[in-house]
Design a protein around this motif. Structure first.
Motif, PDB file in Angstrom:
ATOM      1  N   ILE A  73       0.843  -1.214   0.000  1.00  0.00           N
ATOM      2  CA  ILE A  73       0.000   0.000   0.000  1.00  0.00           C
ATOM      3  C   ILE A  73       0.866   1.247   0.000  1.00  0.00           C
ATOM      4  O   ILE A  73       0.573   2.227  -0.700  1.00  0.00           O
TER       5      ILE A  73
ATOM      6  N   LYS B 124       2.151   2.188  -3.321  1.00  0.00           N
ATOM      7  CA  LYS B 124       1.086   2.525  -4.282  1.00  0.00           C
ATOM      8  C   LYS B 124       0.820   1.390  -5.271  1.00  0.00           C
ATOM      9  O   LYS B 124       0.608   1.621  -6.472  1.00  0.00           O
TER      10      LYS B 124
ATOM     11  N   LEU C  14      -4.842  -1.300  -6.347  1.00  0.00           N
ATOM     12  CA  LEU C  14      -5.771  -1.849  -5.353  1.00  0.00           C
ATOM     13  C   LEU C  14      -6.246  -3.247  -5.764  1.00  0.00           C
ATOM     14  O   LEU C  14      -6.434  -4.124  -4.908  1.00  0.00           O
TER      15      LEU C  14
ATOM     16  N   THR D 283     -12.680   7.704  -5.728  1.00  0.00           N
ATOM     17  CA  THR D 283     -12.337   7.648  -4.308  1.00  0.00           C
ATOM     18  C   THR D 283     -13.408   6.871  -3.553  1.00  0.00           C
ATOM     19  O   THR D 283     -14.511   6.668  -4.072  1.00  0.00           O
TER      20      THR D 283
ATOM     21  N   VAL E  81     -14.846   1.563  -4.214  1.00  0.00           N
ATOM     22  CA  VAL E  81     -13.521   2.153  -4.363  1.00  0.00           C
ATOM     23  C   VAL E  81     -13.100   1.940  -5.803  1.00  0.00           C
ATOM     24  O   VAL E  81     -13.158   0.806  -6.309  1.00  0.00           O
ATOM     25  N   GLN E  82     -12.698   3.033  -6.462  1.00  0.00           N
ATOM     26  CA  GLN E  82     -12.327   2.999  -7.885  1.00  0.00           C
ATOM     27  C   GLN E  82     -13.475   2.424  -8.734  1.00  0.00           C
ATOM     28  O   GLN E  82     -13.272   1.597  -9.616  1.00  0.00           O
TER      29      GLN E  82
ATOM     30  N   PHE F  30     -10.299   5.029   3.648  1.00  0.00           N
ATOM     31  CA  PHE F  30      -9.290   6.055   3.372  1.00  0.00           C
ATOM     32  C   PHE F  30      -7.988   5.752   4.104  1.00  0.00           C
ATOM     33  O   PHE F  30      -6.891   5.961   3.572  1.00  0.00           O
TER      34      PHE F  30
ATOM     35  N   PHE G 180      -6.346   1.898   2.985  1.00  0.00           N
ATOM     36  CA  PHE G 180      -5.749   1.882   1.646  1.00  0.00           C
ATOM     37  C   PHE G 180      -4.926   3.137   1.350  1.00  0.00           C
ATOM     38  O   PHE G 180      -4.471   3.339   0.220  1.00  0.00           O
ATOM     39  N   ASP G 181      -4.754   3.965   2.386  1.00  0.00           N
ATOM     40  CA  ASP G 181      -3.906   5.170   2.264  1.00  0.00           C
ATOM     41  C   ASP G 181      -4.295   6.008   1.043  1.00  0.00           C
ATOM     42  O   ASP G 181      -3.457   6.357   0.202  1.00  0.00           O
ATOM     43  N   ILE G 182      -5.580   6.356   0.965  1.00  0.00           N
ATOM     44  CA  ILE G 182      -6.106   7.133  -0.162  1.00  0.00           C
ATOM     45  C   ILE G 182      -6.246   8.595   0.254  1.00  0.00           C
ATOM     46  O   ILE G 182      -6.872   8.888   1.282  1.00  0.00           O
TER      47      ILE G 182
ATOM     48  N   CYS H 208      -7.612  12.257   0.764  1.00  0.00           N
ATOM     49  CA  CYS H 208      -8.993  12.729   0.851  1.00  0.00           C
ATOM     50  C   CYS H 208      -9.218  13.866  -0.144  1.00  0.00           C
ATOM     51  O   CYS H 208      -8.443  14.833  -0.175  1.00  0.00           O
TER      52      CYS H 208
END
Length: 507
Positions: free
Chosen positions: A307, A310, A313, A418, A438-439, A460, A463-465, A467
């Motif tokens: 994760i 990157k 996913l 997102t 997600v996606q 968030f 998955f270290d997305i 904001c």
């Protein structure tokens, strides 16, 4: 108390800061005997406010317990006085009784010890009664007095000062302890609202001020790790077992979360075996959740590394498909943050739902209009509460002026990449559906709005997305409550009073 007149009962109510109840008690001619005979149903008819009902029933119960303890103590003393006389008797019959008593010495000792234990418990209860009966509000600072004298509802900073003074004063009465019981919270808040009725805020003030006071004590206790009294209390009440914050999590986390402090790194075939097993287990209908938890613990480092780097996913979910399960998503969040996201979300929606729905900014919102129409069709309290929490959840972006399409797609197709919620028929108990996307791909089906909101916030982090800016204030507000930190200063003016009020002890 059984022999009290109506006037004596009224004087007793005034001494306990329950003066508002005097006219009703006079009208119903409640004397001492009637007071002790009150049950829950009668109290609800006599007393309107829930806070007053709780305090009154608690005082009556405490009196009855105190009376019972005194009777037990008297019986014990009388038995002790008669016992020497029986031993000194020279009558053969009495001597035989004496021998009988000697044979049962163990039984007598056991009963005496039990009486001593009951006496100790009674003394502790009596000490508490003394504290609550003698409590008086502290002398507030001059600026606080001025605001209260003008009968104006205090602003956010003034509320903080009031709570700070109440907490310091309670600590003094508790001889330094930072663990008041529920009755003591009730007494203090009731005294505050009796002295300043305008703080009641349409009947909701009691619960808000009590929660604020409890949160203030939690905030004061949090940074203290080496105070002897606090450590004893933490051990007694199960808070961190008297250890430091980092080491205590391993002891206090739920049974289903068993994370090693330093996971053993796995490489090559060993990691492949775990990943293969997880993928095969995910395809089964009956899963070994305990083993799933263990293998997810072992593989967390490789998962976090992917994760951080990157990785797509789809690749992460292909190797670790259990992240599609809400339970594992919440569990991963708890392993990373030491916070129970689902429990926190339940608390947030229960506390803020009514405030959110009463705000002017959402009054004409289609979600709110839809809610009002559906509320008319049901009378069950559980269904009404569920609908209000659902509406409050969906209205959050509108409260903060954010883009609601980045938060939830209600009865429409998901169009953003997102994390976002898909909601169908939100107020239909039988056909409502919640899902996390997600996606633009469905990640998980969710049971209700609480689980949906918790999954959105968790996604968030897990998955270290990043904001999106157009939903930043809403998620920032939620995270400030989840992590128990100060809420963002950029709250819209129209919602500050409605949403910040329950938070101020955390500052």
């Amino acid at each position: 108390m059984e022999n009290w007149s109506v006037d004596q009962v009224c004087n007793w109510l005034r001494q306990r800061n329950l003066g508002e109840l005097v006219p009703k008690f006079r009208e119903e001619e409640v004397n001492g005997a009637a007071l002790l005979a009150l049950n829950d149903r009668m109290v609800q008819q006599l007393v309107k406010k829930i806070g007053h009902q709780a305090v009154l029933m608690d005082l009556i119960n405490k009196y009855q317990q105190q009376k019972s303890g005194l009777e037990s103590l008297t019986h014990c003393c009388e038995t002790a006085q008669k016992f020497p006389e029986m031993l000194n008797s020279s009558c053969p019959v009495e001597q035989e009784k004496r021998l009988c008593l000697a044979e049962n010495e163990e039984l007598i000792d056991h009963r005496v010890l039990k009486q001593k234990k009951n006496l100790k418990s009674f003394c502790a209860r009596y000490k508490t009664l003394q504290w609550t009966s003698s409590y008086a509000l502290p002398d507030f600072p001059y600026d606080v007095k001025c605001i209260l004298a003008e009968k104006k509802c205090p602003d956010h900073s003034m509320r903080i000062r009031i709570i700070e003074f109440l907490q310091a004063d309670m600590t003094k009465y508790l001889e330094g302890s930072l663990y008041p019981n529920s009755q003591q919270y009730n007494i203090v808040v009731n005294a505050l609202l009796q002295a300043y009725p305008f703080l009641d805020e349409d009947g909701k003030g009691f619960l808000l001020w009590k929660r604020a006071l409890k949160d203030r004590f939690k905030y004061v206790r949090r940074p203290i790790e080496d105070d002897e009294q606090v450590l004893r209390n933490k051990c007694k009440f199960g808070h961190r077992r008297g250890q430091t914050r980092r080491s205590s999590f391993a002891e206090n986390k739920p049974d289903d979360v068993q994370l090693q402090e330093e996971p053993i790194p796995l490489e090559g075939n060993a990691m492949d075996v775990h990943i293969k097993w997880l993928k095969q287990e995910y395809m089964k209908t009956q899963r070994n959740w305990k083993e799933v938890d263990n293998r997810m613990n072992v593989t967390i480092e490789i998962r976090r590394k992917m994760i951080r780097n990157k990785a797509p996913l789809k690749d992460i979910l292909r190797l670790f498909p259990f992240l599609k399960c809400p339970y594992q998503l919440f569990r991963e969040f708890q392993l990373l943050t030491q916070m129970d996201i689902y429990k926190k979300t339940v608390e947030i929606l229960e506390i803020y739902s009514e405030n959110i729905l009463s705000l002017y900014v959402v009054r004409n919102n289609p979600i709110n209009i839809m809610l009002q129409e559906n509320l008319k069709r049901h009378t069950e309290e559980d269904i009404l509460k569920y609908m209000k929490m659902t509406a409050a959840c969906l209205l959050l972006p509108d409260v903060f002026g954010d883009d609601s399409s980045l938060f939830a797609a209600v009865n429409e197709e998901v169009k953003v990449v997102t994390p976002v919620l898909e909601v169908k028929n939100p107020f239909n108990v039988n056909s409502c559906e919640f899902a996390l996307y997600v996606q633009r791909e469905e990640l998980a089906q969710l049971d209700d709005c609480t689980m949906a909101l918790a999954a959105l916030v968790a996604a968030f982090h897990v998955f270290d997305i990043p904001c999106p800016k157009r939903i930043h204030r809403t998620l920032n507000f939620l995270e400030s409550l989840v992590f128990e930190v100060r809420s963002p200063a950029s709250l819209p003016t129209q919602v500050k009073r409605g949403l910040e009020a329950p938070e101020y002890p955390s500052i």
